[in-house]
Write a protein that holds these residues in place. Structure first.
Motif, PDB file in Angstrom:
ATOM      1  N   CYS A  74      14.531  93.333  31.345  1.00  0.00           N
ATOM      2  CA  CYS A  74      15.407  92.279  31.862  1.00  0.00           C
ATOM      3  C   CYS A  74      14.608  91.157  32.536  1.00  0.00           C
ATOM      4  CB  CYS A  74      16.403  92.870  32.852  1.00  0.00           C
ATOM      5  SG  CYS A  74      17.563  94.047  32.108  1.00  0.00           S
ATOM      6  N   TYR A  83      21.725  99.340  30.509  1.00  0.00           N
ATOM      7  CA  TYR A  83      22.964  98.824  29.948  1.00  0.00           C
ATOM      8  C   TYR A  83      22.960  99.197  28.474  1.00  0.00           C
ATOM      9  CZ  TYR A  83      21.873  95.632  33.912  1.00  0.00           C
ATOM     10  OH  TYR A  83      21.519  95.098  35.136  1.00  0.00           O
ATOM     11  N   THR A  85      25.446  99.916  24.613  1.00  0.00           N
ATOM     12  CA  THR A  85      26.670  99.932  23.817  1.00  0.00           C
ATOM     13  C   THR A  85      26.384 100.664  22.509  1.00  0.00           C
ATOM     14  OG1 THR A  85      26.349  97.957  22.421  1.00  0.00           O
ATOM     15  CG2 THR A  85      27.138  97.580  24.674  1.00  0.00           C
ATOM     16  N   MET A 117      20.721  91.891  25.049  1.00  0.00           N
ATOM     17  CA  MET A 117      22.029  91.484  25.555  1.00  0.00           C
ATOM     18  C   MET A 117      21.900  90.423  26.648  1.00  0.00           C
ATOM     19  SD  MET A 117      24.340  94.951  25.783  1.00  0.00           S
ATOM     20  CE  MET A 117      23.203  96.086  26.561  1.00  0.00           C
ATOM     21  N   THR A 118      23.023  89.772  26.925  1.00  0.00           N
ATOM     22  CA  THR A 118      23.164  88.921  28.097  1.00  0.00           C
ATOM     23  C   THR A 118      23.973  89.694  29.115  1.00  0.00           C
ATOM     24  OG1 THR A 118      23.227  86.965  26.686  1.00  0.00           O
ATOM     25  CG2 THR A 118      23.932  86.697  28.966  1.00  0.00           C
ATOM     26  N   ILE A 119      23.496  89.750  30.354  1.00  0.00           N
ATOM     27  CA  ILE A 119      24.145  90.502  31.417  1.00  0.00           C
ATOM     28  C   ILE A 119      24.658  89.533  32.481  1.00  0.00           C
ATOM     29  CG2 ILE A 119      23.889  92.321  33.138  1.00  0.00           C
ATOM     30  CD1 ILE A 119      23.486  93.270  30.226  1.00  0.00           C
ATOM     31  N   TYR A 241      28.756  92.348  29.693  1.00  0.00           N
ATOM     32  CA  TYR A 241      27.712  92.249  28.669  1.00  0.00           C
ATOM     33  C   TYR A 241      28.199  91.329  27.550  1.00  0.00           C
ATOM     34  CZ  TYR A 241      26.499  97.085  30.308  1.00  0.00           C
ATOM     35  OH  TYR A 241      26.208  98.209  31.031  1.00  0.00           O
ATOM     36  N   GLU A 242      27.281  90.573  26.977  1.00  0.00           N
ATOM     37  CA  GLU A 242      27.516  89.858  25.720  1.00  0.00           C
ATOM     38  C   GLU A 242      26.403  90.247  24.747  1.00  0.00           C
ATOM     39  OE1 GLU A 242      29.621  85.741  27.383  1.00  0.00           O
ATOM     40  OE2 GLU A 242      27.510  85.730  26.784  1.00  0.00           O
ATOM     41  N   THR A 243      26.790  90.700  23.553  1.00  0.00           N
ATOM     42  CA  THR A 243      25.822  91.059  22.514  1.00  0.00           C
ATOM     43  C   THR A 243      26.095  90.230  21.277  1.00  0.00           C
ATOM     44  OG1 THR A 243      25.819  93.347  23.326  1.00  0.00           O
ATOM     45  CG2 THR A 243      24.779  92.926  21.190  1.00  0.00           C
ATOM     46  N   ALA A 278      31.000 100.650  26.524  1.00  0.00           N
ATOM     47  CA  ALA A 278      29.697 100.362  27.114  1.00  0.00           C
ATOM     48  C   ALA A 278      29.470 101.265  28.318  1.00  0.00           C
ATOM     49  CB  ALA A 278      29.608  98.894  27.524  1.00  0.00           C
ATOM     50  N   TYR A 280      26.958 101.863  31.963  1.00  0.00           N
ATOM     51  CA  TYR A 280      26.154 101.183  32.980  1.00  0.00           C
ATOM     52  C   TYR A 280      25.550 102.226  33.913  1.00  0.00           C
ATOM     53  CZ  TYR A 280      25.035  98.387  37.142  1.00  0.00           C
ATOM     54  OH  TYR A 280      24.397  97.801  38.196  1.00  0.00           O
TER      55      TYR A 280
END
Length: 352
Positions: A74, A83, A85, A117-119, A241-243, A278, A280
């Motif tokens: 990160c 993180y 998925t 991913m974007t967190i 999260y964005e994947t 997802a 965490y």
């Protein structure tokens, strides 16, 4: 079940505008899940995991991951959380499967990142903490959102309304979210979105279903969350999260099923998209996440010279380079083929 008691604050903190948004490069892709299936190697289905290198088939809740890990994928070098998925696959007309590649979010957000991913860590909303203390997760904390057992839109909307998809026209497309996988080819791929609940019972680091110790007052997207109930009174950061899944190599509809149905399938075997979920596992080092939530910093500036500091050059959080992120890896402990054209999804042979 390990638990602890956090004293509730009665005084209202200063209104802050704290929000984190950052990229995490891929740590590993394999069948491991230390929250839902601790000790199982392999777990039931393939996951894509980002974050700290303490990740393994078993992560003891008594272990402070932030102290044990030695590197992270990160942006913030003090974030050793994990993180993860499920993984998206394409199913060809002949019944074989190929793992869908990922790509990074907008280049302006992720310097040199290739996948992952974007967190997000936000408060009541992007612009306010709702005049309440936003408490960091404690060491040993973990949670999940969604479930591989969900089979309908009602399952998702009634239990986990923050699970959505965006059919991307460009990497910056936002809105037009659906609960199901897109039914038409997407020019820039598919973004999978996971919003976690943010109200904690203040006692349990986990629960048997990995969800009951949390309560969801989210409304989907990044809308301001509702107030926490008395049963779960502690407001935690809103994790999301964005994947970005690069489905573009499969946009030729002659490759799709003859009936025209969409061809993408989660590693759980789900072809509709409702089983998206997802996990965490908290692992920020020391008080680093609490410092960020108490600061008046927004997105990237939390790792740059902070406008709220009276000491020039002081940063709320430490950042690392794309090269340092990519160098953090863990060994493959589940030796199986997950790439190339596969006759069956790993662990899901009985479904096809």
């Amino acid at each position: 079940m390990k638990s602890l008691t956090i004293p509730l604050l009665t005084s209202l903190p200063v209104l802050t505008n704290a929000a984190l948004r950052f990229g995490c490069e891929t740590l590993t892709v394999q069948r491991l899940d230390p929250v839902v299936e601790p000790g199982n190697a392999p777990s039931a289905h393939v996951h894509q995991i980002v974050g700290g290198n303490a990740f393994n088939a078993t992560v003891d809740p008594s272990v402070d991951v932030g102290e044990r890990a030695t590197c992270t994928t990160c942006l913030y070098s003090e974030d050793f959380s994990n993180y993860w998925t499920a993984v998206l696959y394409f199913r060809a007309r002949n019944g074989t499967f190929k793992r869908v590649k990922q790509y990074a979010n907008a280049p302006s957000l992720h310097d040199g990142q290739k996948a992952g991913m974007t967190i997000y860590y936000t408060q009541e909303s992007f612009g306010s903490n709702g005049k309440q203390k936003i408490m960091s997760f404690p060491p040993g904390f973990r949670m999940t959102v969604g479930s591989p057992t969900y089979t309908s839109q009602n399952d998702v909307s009634s239990r986990s309304p923050g699970l959505r998809y965006t059919c991307l026209d460009t990497v910056l497309t936002r809105g037009r979210e659906t609960y199901h996988l897109p039914n038409e080819p997407c020019p820039a791929g598919i973004m999978a979105i996971h919003h976690f609940p943010a109200c904690w019972d203040g006692k349990n680091l986990d629960s048997p279903d990995h969800q009951s110790h949390m309560y969801n007052t989210g409304k989907g997207g990044f809308q301001p969350a509702g107030p926490c109930p008395a049963s779960h009174p502690v407001r935690m950061p809103q994790v999301a999260y964005e994947t970005m899944w690069d489905t573009t190599e499969f946009n030729d509809k002659s490759l799709w099923p003859e009936d025209g149905s969409q061809p993408f399938v989660w590693s759980t075997g789900d072809t509709k998209g409702y089983s998206t979920h997802a996990d965490y596992l908290f692992g920020w080092k020391g008080d680093s996440l609490q410092r960020a939530m108490d600061a008046d910093c927004f997105f990237r500036e939390c790792g740059e010279d902070w406008k709220g500091s009276d000491k020039p050059g002081v940063r709320v959080l430490k950042i690392q380079s794309a090269e340092e992120k990519s160098a953090c890896q863990i060994p493959i402990t589940v030796n199986e083929e997950i790439d190339g054209w596969l006759d069956a999804l790993p662990g899901q042979k009985e479904l096809w």
